[in-house]
Design a protein around this motif. Structure first.
Motif, PDB file in Angstrom:
ATOM      1  N   ALA A 222      49.848  40.161  42.821  1.00  0.00           N
ATOM      2  CA  ALA A 222      50.702  39.553  42.308  1.00  0.00           C
ATOM      3  C   ALA A 222      49.878  37.588  41.777  1.00  0.00           C
ATOM      4  O   ALA A 222      50.238  36.991  40.345  1.00  0.00           O
ATOM      5  CB  ALA A 222      51.853  39.280  42.605  1.00  0.00           C
ATOM      6  N   GLY A 223      48.889  37.205  42.859  1.00  0.00           N
ATOM      7  CA  GLY A 223      48.874  36.247  42.049  1.00  0.00           C
ATOM      8  C   GLY A 223      48.620  35.252  43.812  1.00  0.00           C
ATOM      9  O   GLY A 223      49.761  34.318  44.411  1.00  0.00           O
ATOM     10  N   ALA A 224      47.987  35.088  44.785  1.00  0.00           N
ATOM     11  CA  ALA A 224      47.717  34.047  45.956  1.00  0.00           C
ATOM     12  C   ALA A 224      46.827  33.204  46.101  1.00  0.00           C
ATOM     13  O   ALA A 224      45.836  32.938  45.092  1.00  0.00           O
ATOM     14  CB  ALA A 224      48.003  35.103  46.881  1.00  0.00           C
ATOM     15  N   LYS A 225      46.959  32.106  47.244  1.00  0.00           N
ATOM     16  CA  LYS A 225      46.198  31.382  47.596  1.00  0.00           C
ATOM     17  C   LYS A 225      45.136  31.973  48.717  1.00  0.00           C
ATOM     18  O   LYS A 225      46.443  31.516  49.452  1.00  0.00           O
ATOM     19  CB  LYS A 225      46.592  29.899  46.969  1.00  0.00           C
ATOM     20  N   VAL A 226      43.932  32.224  48.474  1.00  0.00           N
ATOM     21  CA  VAL A 226      43.378  32.652  49.516  1.00  0.00           C
ATOM     22  C   VAL A 226      42.211  32.107  50.274  1.00  0.00           C
ATOM     23  O   VAL A 226      41.675  31.312  49.630  1.00  0.00           O
ATOM     24  CB  VAL A 226      42.612  33.642  49.764  1.00  0.00           C
TER      25      VAL A 226
ATOM     26  N   MET B 166      36.799  39.607  47.907  1.00  0.00           N
ATOM     27  CA  MET B 166      38.225  39.837  47.389  1.00  0.00           C
ATOM     28  C   MET B 166      38.485  39.381  46.232  1.00  0.00           C
ATOM     29  O   MET B 166      39.930  39.480  45.669  1.00  0.00           O
ATOM     30  CB  MET B 166      38.883  38.780  48.710  1.00  0.00           C
ATOM     31  N   ALA B 167      37.556  38.200  45.730  1.00  0.00           N
ATOM     32  CA  ALA B 167      37.925  37.837  45.249  1.00  0.00           C
ATOM     33  C   ALA B 167      37.841  39.101  43.676  1.00  0.00           C
ATOM     34  O   ALA B 167      38.688  38.924  42.164  1.00  0.00           O
ATOM     35  CB  ALA B 167      37.046  36.664  44.490  1.00  0.00           C
ATOM     36  N   GLN B 168      36.871  40.327  43.643  1.00  0.00           N
ATOM     37  CA  GLN B 168      36.785  40.910  43.231  1.00  0.00           C
ATOM     38  C   GLN B 168      38.111  41.907  42.586  1.00  0.00           C
ATOM     39  O   GLN B 168      38.451  42.959  41.944  1.00  0.00           O
ATOM     40  CB  GLN B 168      35.633  42.010  43.316  1.00  0.00           C
ATOM     41  N   ALA B 169      38.543  42.035  44.328  1.00  0.00           N
ATOM     42  CA  ALA B 169      39.626  43.435  43.894  1.00  0.00           C
ATOM     43  C   ALA B 169      41.495  42.969  43.689  1.00  0.00           C
ATOM     44  O   ALA B 169      41.475  43.398  42.926  1.00  0.00           O
ATOM     45  CB  ALA B 169      39.852  43.495  45.575  1.00  0.00           C
ATOM     46  N   TYR B 170      41.207  41.438  43.629  1.00  0.00           N
ATOM     47  CA  TYR B 170      42.242  40.979  43.507  1.00  0.00           C
ATOM     48  C   TYR B 170      42.331  39.651  42.494  1.00  0.00           C
ATOM     49  O   TYR B 170      42.509  38.157  42.617  1.00  0.00           O
ATOM     50  CB  TYR B 170      43.223  40.094  44.499  1.00  0.00           C
ATOM     51  N   PRO B 171      42.397  39.713  40.410  1.00  0.00           N
ATOM     52  CA  PRO B 171      41.419  39.165  40.049  1.00  0.00           C
ATOM     53  C   PRO B 171      42.527  38.130  39.734  1.00  0.00           C
ATOM     54  O   PRO B 171      42.643  36.846  39.402  1.00  0.00           O
ATOM     55  CB  PRO B 171      40.818  39.472  38.975  1.00  0.00           C
TER      56      PRO B 171
END
Length: 353
Positions: free
Chosen positions: A173-177, A191-196
């Motif tokens: 959904a959009g998180a801050k990691v 992770m950035a590639q998997a969760y744009p």
């Protein structure tokens, strides 16, 4: 002192011959990786030393000896009828295919650093001062990234994150990691590639690693949602993160409890601290196996000296086990600590306030 049993001596010498051969072959793996020899043979086509020389520009006489040595190690295959060498699909996966689930060349770069940095570690043994991560040879940094990236490619998105309660949905959904101790950024970028839809922030105290991570993010095309910054584990910028991850680095920290307290202050109210650590049982006797052999050795030469070089110097070691890791999290103020999943090489923990 009792007389040695010569049959046992012979058996031990036999094992040592194998170990010396493995150490020698490891150097040849690093050599072939550096020169592109494995990649040149990745298609499995039979070649003699002249063929490989023509394709790579490397002198034939050197290649002839290298091929013979690795055939003796069973790292390459040899056909005596044609006097040619080739990589089987399995050997190619291990030595030539960088993104395969079994790529191993990076592990030998780590071992290379152990030999190169032995004098520094020997001095640390005498003085107790430790050896900082940044004090090691550069092959350690690249080798670590390449070795651990294999595990991350296989498990991080497919198994580890889904094992955390509610985390995958938030990432989609959009998180801050925050990825703390990110090194060259392999885990952050994956992770950035998997969760744009999410934003990722990688932190590491080692400036050269951060520079390499920035370049890798650009190469991967994720610079728009990944930021890398030099910062220590107990001092990275706070920001109400939904997920803070530490991959194979908590045990290297001098003050993991202090780092954990900073994580607690930096998480959102319902955020998760993801801890991935080398697999280990709590009792020494249960770790006396091939995996434990590798991890205790690396811990002796890298992890424990790194921790002892820092303030507090808790020196958990790479075989800390779940009980010690749980204590770190509880001492940092967390109440929820759960082993979410595991592999033969890693334990994955879900930590919440």
């Amino acid at each position: 002192m009792r007389e040695p049993d010569m049959q046992k001596v012979d058996a031990l010498v036999g094992r040592l011959i194998g170990d010396v051969g493995a150490a020698v072959s490891g150097a040849l793996v690093v050599l072939g990786d550096d020169l592109g020899l494995f990649k040149a043979m990745a298609d499995g086509k039979p070649r003699n030393s002249s063929d490989v020389s023509k394709e790579t520009g490397i002198k034939e006489r050197y290649i002839r000896e290298w091929l013979s040595a690795l055939a003796a190690a069973d790292y390459l295959s040899y056909d005596e009828k044609t006097d040619r060498f080739h990589l089987t699909p399995e050997q190619a996966m291990v030595f030539a295919e960088e993104d395969s689930p079994a790529f191993f060349a990076g592990a030998f770069q780590v071992v290379q650093a152990l030999w190169m940095d032995e004098p520094k570690v020997a001095d640390a043994f005498r003085t107790g001062k430790g050896v900082g991560w940044h004090e090691h040879s550069t092959c350690l940094f690249r080798g670590t990234e390449r070795f651990f990236r294999t595990g991350y490619n296989n498990n991080l998105v497919a198994d580890w994150i889904p094992a955390l309660q509610g985390v995958e949905a938030r990432l989609k959904a959009g998180a801050k990691v925050a990825d703390v101790g990110c090194g060259h950024g392999a885990s952050t970028i994956l992770m950035a590639q998997a969760y744009p839809a999410s934003k990722f922030f990688g932190f590491d105290y080692h400036a050269p690693s951060i520079e390499r991570a920035k370049a890798a993010a650009k190469e991967a095309g994720v610079s728009d949602r990944v930021t890398f910054q030099q910062a220590p584990a107990a001092g990275f910028p706070e920001g109400s993160y939904d997920l803070i991850a530490m991959f194979d680095c908590l045990h290297d920290m001098g003050d993991p409890v202090g780092a954990g307290k900073h994580v607690k202050e930096s998480l959102s109210a319902d955020g998760t601290w993801l801890i991935v650590e080398p697999f280990a049982h709590d009792c020494l006797k249960d770790n006396l196996n091939p995996v434990g052999r590798v991890y205790y050795g690396a811990s002796t030469m890298i992890c424990t000296p790194a921790s002892l070089s820092q303030e507090v110097g808790l020196a958990l070691g790479a075989q800390a086990g779940e009980t010690k890791l749980r204590k770190v999290a509880l001492d940092a103020g967390f109440k929820h600590f759960r082993r979410a999943t595991e592999t033969p090489f890693n334990m994955v923990f879900e930590v919440r306030a």
